[in-house]
Design a protein around this motif. Sequence first.
Motif, PDB file in Angstrom:
ATOM      1  N   TYR A  94     -25.311 -47.756  20.008  1.00 22.38           N
ATOM      2  CA  TYR A  94     -26.750 -47.891  20.227  1.00 22.38           C
ATOM      3  C   TYR A  94     -27.394 -46.511  20.336  1.00 22.38           C
ATOM      4  O   TYR A  94     -26.834 -45.620  20.971  1.00 22.38           O
ATOM      5  CB  TYR A  94     -27.026 -48.635  21.534  1.00 22.38           C
ATOM      6  N   TRP A 112     -34.561 -48.534  22.845  1.00 24.40           N
ATOM      7  CA  TRP A 112     -33.191 -48.725  22.368  1.00 24.40           C
ATOM      8  C   TRP A 112     -33.205 -49.304  20.961  1.00 24.40           C
ATOM      9  O   TRP A 112     -34.081 -50.112  20.621  1.00 24.40           O
ATOM     10  CB  TRP A 112     -32.424 -49.697  23.269  1.00 24.40           C
ATOM     11  N   GLN A 114     -31.079 -51.597  17.985  1.00 29.60           N
ATOM     12  CA  GLN A 114     -30.479 -52.927  18.042  1.00 29.60           C
ATOM     13  C   GLN A 114     -28.955 -52.890  18.062  1.00 29.60           C
ATOM     14  O   GLN A 114     -28.321 -53.899  18.347  1.00 29.60           O
ATOM     15  CB  GLN A 114     -30.959 -53.772  16.844  1.00 29.60           C
ATOM     16  N   GLY A 115     -28.391 -51.741  17.755  1.00 33.33           N
ATOM     17  CA  GLY A 115     -26.941 -51.594  17.756  1.00 33.33           C
ATOM     18  C   GLY A 115     -26.355 -51.736  16.355  1.00 33.33           C
ATOM     19  O   GLY A 115     -26.859 -52.497  15.525  1.00 33.33           O
TER      20      GLY A 115
END
Length: 122
Positions: A94, A112, A114-115
Amino acid sequence: QVQLVESGGGLVQAGGSLRLSCAASGSIFSINTMAWYRQAPGKPRDLVAYITSSDSTNYADSVKGRFTISRDNAKNTVYLQMNSLKPEDTAVYYCKMHVTSYSGRYYTQEYWGQGTQVTVSS
């Protein structure tokens, strides 16, 4: 608002390399610290590396000498070059950014991505 979009994850053999990217878009005045975290199944999310607005960097001991974080301020993008990958590097990665925006006043928020999955096979 600000959105972070990651790319570059995938499956690689041990000893291989991958390059992750994370691009920010939206209401951006400036971006302060940019960072990469990772989370393996059943484990907490851990800091991998960060880079400040003055290009100072810091790395987790487990990735020092193998990973390199960099940023392109013109593109609002942070990169993570990962070399000599090991099976224990397998995780969802992330990105996180501290972004200053302006909407009648300046304010800073944490965003952040979304990964992206990184899988290293032995």
